[in-house]
Design a protein around this motif. Structure first.
Motif, PDB file in Angstrom:
ATOM      1  N   GLU A 127       0.844  -1.198   0.000  1.00  0.00           N
ATOM      2  CA  GLU A 127       0.000   0.000   0.000  1.00  0.00           C
ATOM      3  C   GLU A 127       0.879   1.248   0.000  1.00  0.00           C
ATOM      4  N   ILE A 128       0.601   2.159  -0.915  1.00  0.00           N
ATOM      5  CA  ILE A 128       1.411   3.365  -1.036  1.00  0.00           C
ATOM      6  C   ILE A 128       0.941   4.418  -0.034  1.00  0.00           C
ATOM      7  N   CYS A 129       1.900   4.951   0.714  1.00  0.00           N
ATOM      8  CA  CYS A 129       1.589   5.994   1.702  1.00  0.00           C
ATOM      9  C   CYS A 129       1.622   7.378   1.060  1.00  0.00           C
ATOM     10  N   GLY A 130       2.626   7.597   0.194  1.00  0.00           N
ATOM     11  CA  GLY A 130       2.711   8.908  -0.438  1.00  0.00           C
ATOM     12  C   GLY A 130       3.930   9.018  -1.342  1.00  0.00           C
ATOM     13  N   PHE A 131       3.919  10.062  -2.161  1.00  0.00           N
ATOM     14  CA  PHE A 131       5.032  10.320  -3.090  1.00  0.00           C
ATOM     15  C   PHE A 131       5.391  11.792  -3.028  1.00  0.00           C
ATOM     16  N   ASP A 132       6.683  12.077  -2.922  1.00  0.00           N
ATOM     17  CA  ASP A 132       7.192  13.447  -2.899  1.00  0.00           C
ATOM     18  C   ASP A 132       7.873  13.715  -4.241  1.00  0.00           C
ATOM     19  N   PRO A 133       7.229  14.456  -5.144  1.00  0.00           N
ATOM     20  CA  PRO A 133       7.798  14.670  -6.481  1.00  0.00           C
ATOM     21  C   PRO A 133       9.048  15.553  -6.483  1.00  0.00           C
ATOM     22  N   ARG A 134       9.284  16.287  -5.423  1.00  0.00           N
ATOM     23  CA  ARG A 134      10.493  17.126  -5.373  1.00  0.00           C
ATOM     24  C   ARG A 134      11.751  16.272  -5.235  1.00  0.00           C
ATOM     25  N   HIS A 135      11.640  15.193  -4.486  1.00  0.00           N
ATOM     26  CA  HIS A 135      12.789  14.322  -4.244  1.00  0.00           C
ATOM     27  C   HIS A 135      12.620  12.943  -4.893  1.00  0.00           C
ATOM     28  N   TYR A 136      11.512  12.774  -5.614  1.00  0.00           N
ATOM     29  CA  TYR A 136      11.205  11.476  -6.242  1.00  0.00           C
ATOM     30  C   TYR A 136      11.222  10.363  -5.193  1.00  0.00           C
ATOM     31  N   LEU A 137      10.642  10.684  -4.062  1.00  0.00           N
ATOM     32  CA  LEU A 137      10.636   9.803  -2.901  1.00  0.00           C
ATOM     33  C   LEU A 137       9.285   9.113  -2.779  1.00  0.00           C
ATOM     34  N   LEU A 138       9.304   7.784  -2.716  1.00  0.00           N
ATOM     35  CA  LEU A 138       8.084   6.993  -2.544  1.00  0.00           C
ATOM     36  C   LEU A 138       8.126   6.301  -1.195  1.00  0.00           C
ATOM     37  N   VAL A 139       7.039   6.388  -0.446  1.00  0.00           N
ATOM     38  CA  VAL A 139       6.929   5.706   0.843  1.00  0.00           C
ATOM     39  C   VAL A 139       5.738   4.754   0.774  1.00  0.00           C
ATOM     40  N   TYR A 140       5.996   3.504   1.125  1.00  0.00           N
ATOM     41  CA  TYR A 140       4.932   2.501   1.033  1.00  0.00           C
ATOM     42  C   TYR A 140       5.020   1.515   2.200  1.00  0.00           C
ATOM     43  N   GLU A 141       4.010   0.702   2.305  1.00  0.00           N
ATOM     44  CA  GLU A 141       3.882  -0.289   3.372  1.00  0.00           C
ATOM     45  C   GLU A 141       5.117  -1.197   3.437  1.00  0.00           C
ATOM     46  N   ASP A 142       5.598  -1.453   4.649  1.00  0.00           N
ATOM     47  CA  ASP A 142       6.707  -2.383   4.876  1.00  0.00           C
ATOM     48  C   ASP A 142       6.140  -3.800   4.961  1.00  0.00           C
ATOM     49  N   LEU A 143       6.557  -4.654   4.041  1.00  0.00           N
ATOM     50  CA  LEU A 143       6.047  -6.035   4.002  1.00  0.00           C
ATOM     51  C   LEU A 143       6.921  -7.012   4.770  1.00  0.00           C
ATOM     52  N   GLY A 144       7.942  -6.514   5.462  1.00  0.00           N
ATOM     53  CA  GLY A 144       8.794  -7.402   6.248  1.00  0.00           C
ATOM     54  C   GLY A 144      10.024  -7.841   5.480  1.00  0.00           C
ATOM     55  N   ASP A 145      10.620  -8.927   5.929  1.00  0.00           N
ATOM     56  CA  ASP A 145      11.906  -9.383   5.385  1.00  0.00           C
ATOM     57  C   ASP A 145      11.840 -10.763   4.739  1.00  0.00           C
ATOM     58  N   VAL A 146      10.674 -11.339   4.635  1.00  0.00           N
ATOM     59  CA  VAL A 146      10.586 -12.725   4.157  1.00  0.00           C
ATOM     60  C   VAL A 146      10.278 -12.758   2.663  1.00  0.00           C
ATOM     61  N   HIS A 147      11.301 -12.982   1.844  1.00  0.00           N
ATOM     62  CA  HIS A 147      11.106 -13.199   0.424  1.00  0.00           C
ATOM     63  C   HIS A 147      10.644 -14.635   0.186  1.00  0.00           C
ATOM     64  N   LEU A 148      10.042 -14.853  -0.965  1.00  0.00           N
ATOM     65  CA  LEU A 148       9.753 -16.228  -1.379  1.00  0.00           C
ATOM     66  C   LEU A 148      11.038 -17.046  -1.398  1.00  0.00           C
ATOM     67  N   GLN A 149      12.130 -16.446  -1.860  1.00  0.00           N
ATOM     68  CA  GLN A 149      13.401 -17.167  -1.906  1.00  0.00           C
ATOM     69  C   GLN A 149      13.800 -17.693  -0.534  1.00  0.00           C
ATOM     70  N   SER A 150      13.707 -16.841   0.494  1.00  0.00           N
ATOM     71  CA  SER A 150      14.188 -17.233   1.820  1.00  0.00           C
ATOM     72  C   SER A 150      13.406 -18.409   2.388  1.00  0.00           C
ATOM     73  N   LEU A 151      12.159 -18.559   1.956  1.00  0.00           N
ATOM     74  CA  LEU A 151      11.364 -19.708   2.393  1.00  0.00           C
ATOM     75  C   LEU A 151      11.718 -20.965   1.599  1.00  0.00           C
ATOM     76  N   ILE A 152      11.847 -20.821   0.289  1.00  0.00           N
ATOM     77  CA  ILE A 152      12.031 -21.991  -0.567  1.00  0.00           C
ATOM     78  C   ILE A 152      13.393 -22.634  -0.369  1.00  0.00           C
ATOM     79  N   ILE A 153      14.441 -21.844  -0.169  1.00  0.00           N
ATOM     80  CA  ILE A 153      15.771 -22.443  -0.050  1.00  0.00           C
ATOM     81  C   ILE A 153      15.931 -23.250   1.242  1.00  0.00           C
TER      82      ILE A 153
END
Length: 355
Positions: free
Chosen positions: A87-113
């Motif tokens: 989920e996107i929280c906001g975008f700052d066009p002056r700095h091209y900065l995007l802030v969005y929801e943190d989904l954590g640290d678990v990639h599909l890769q880290s589970l499958i390996i």
């Protein structure tokens, strides 16, 4: 003001504007960025909210800034049509900065390996993760294309022959064969890459292409598959992203499991497209070869030129995967297009085994 301080202040201001969070409540910590030159930060607020912020590197050029805008616009669109993205929280066009929801640290890769796919219980767990991922991929491809605007694309609006020759087969040739292995280009290889691109150009591009759909770009959050790094989205063919997922060197899935997932994908697709399994498989093999060429080129460049040695260990599995795909394409097609490449790959494996 230092770049990092400036970006921290921009993050604080964006959260103040969008969420009403005071600057005193915001904590910002830099994150690593794999192969990207973008900058990432993990952000926590006093209310317990967690975000990820991303922006172009200091002194970034026009392309990097355009990529940031694409990430915002494409992400907003995907969220609106029901694709499971942060989920996107906001975008700052002056700095091209995007802030969005943190989904954590678990990639599909880290589970499958961590799983042994020869163990029945582990195979069941892996199958569930991949089926959820494939379901989200189909939503992105089929629902995401509706209302998608090519003006949002920072790179190219579609997957086409020029892209294949320059940034896939050409990337393989320059970064891997000539750059890493220091080999001369054999007669016929460039013509063969042109023929391969010509065949792939005949596949319809009526769907939304992620173009880097691999296990490190799928997060598993509360048991659900969530898609990240979609800013390279453009119009493209169905089988490309599936190939990216199945031949992904980060997990090196066994061939039998790849084929099972291919069958699952086509079964879900059959209600949306009239393409036969045999024809789709022929298309898939051509697209998988193109994708595999890109993977090898990218890993060679990132390890050999950028010095990101993390990617070096994945080159040999990627070469092995491409060898299998080329042999399969030659076996199932009346018009094999990679006979010279087959010899190149044999020599590449010999060189890599001696290093």
């Amino acid at each position: 003001m230092k770049y990092s301080d400036k970006m921290h202040e921009a993050i604080e201001n964006l959260l103040l504007e969008k969420q009403g969070t005071s600057k005193a409540e915001v904590r910002v910590k830099a994150m690593s960025s794999d192969g990207s030159i973008r900058r990432f930060w993990r952000v926590e607020s006093g209310a317990g909210h967690r975000y990820v912020a991303v922006a172009p590197a200091k002194d970034a050029g026009e392309k990097e800034c355009a990529e940031a805008v694409s990430s915002w616009k494409i992400g907003s669109h995907l969220q609106q049509v029901g694709v499971s993205v942060p989920e996107i929280c906001g975008f700052d066009p002056r700095h091209y900065l995007l802030v969005y929801e943190d989904l954590g640290d678990v990639h599909l890769q880290s589970l499958i390996i961590r799983l042994d796919l020869n163990n029945d219980q582990d195979a069941v767990a892996a199958r569930e993760y991949y089926r959820k991922t494939i379901d989200q991929l189909l939503t992105l491809q089929c629902d995401g294309v509706r209302g998608f605007c090519q003006d949002w694309c920072w790179d190219t609006p579609r997957y086409d022959r020029e892209l294949m020759l320059e940034r896939e087969s050409g990337y393989f040739l320059r970064a891997f064969w000539q750059g890493l292995l220091k080999q001369e280009v054999p007669d016929g290889l460039i013509d063969e890459f042109g023929m391969l691109a010509e065949h792939v150009s005949g596949i319809p591009i009526d769907y939304l292409l992620h173009r880097d759909f691999q296990s490190r770009n799928v997060m598993i959050t509360n048991g659900d598959a969530r898609i990240i790094d979609y800013q390279g989205g453009r119009f493209g063919p169905l089988g490309y992203d599936l190939a990216s997922l199945l031949i992904d060197p980060y997990v090196d899935l066994p061939n039998w499991f790849q084929r099972e997932l291919f069958d699952y994908y086509h079964l879900q697709l059959s209600g949306m497209s009239g393409i036969s399994k045999d024809e789709f498989y022929r298309q898939y093999l051509l697209l998988a070869i193109q994708r595999n060429l890109q993977i090898i080129g990218a890993f060679a460049f990132l390890s050999n030129v950028r010095g990101k040695l993390f990617f070096k260990d994945y080159i040999e599995p990627a070469v092995r995967s491409l060898t299998i795909l080329v042999a399969e394409q030659m076996a199932v097609s009346d018009t094999p297009v990679c006979t010279v490449l087959a010899g190149v790959l044999k020599k590449a494996r010999d060189i890599l085994s001696e290093q």
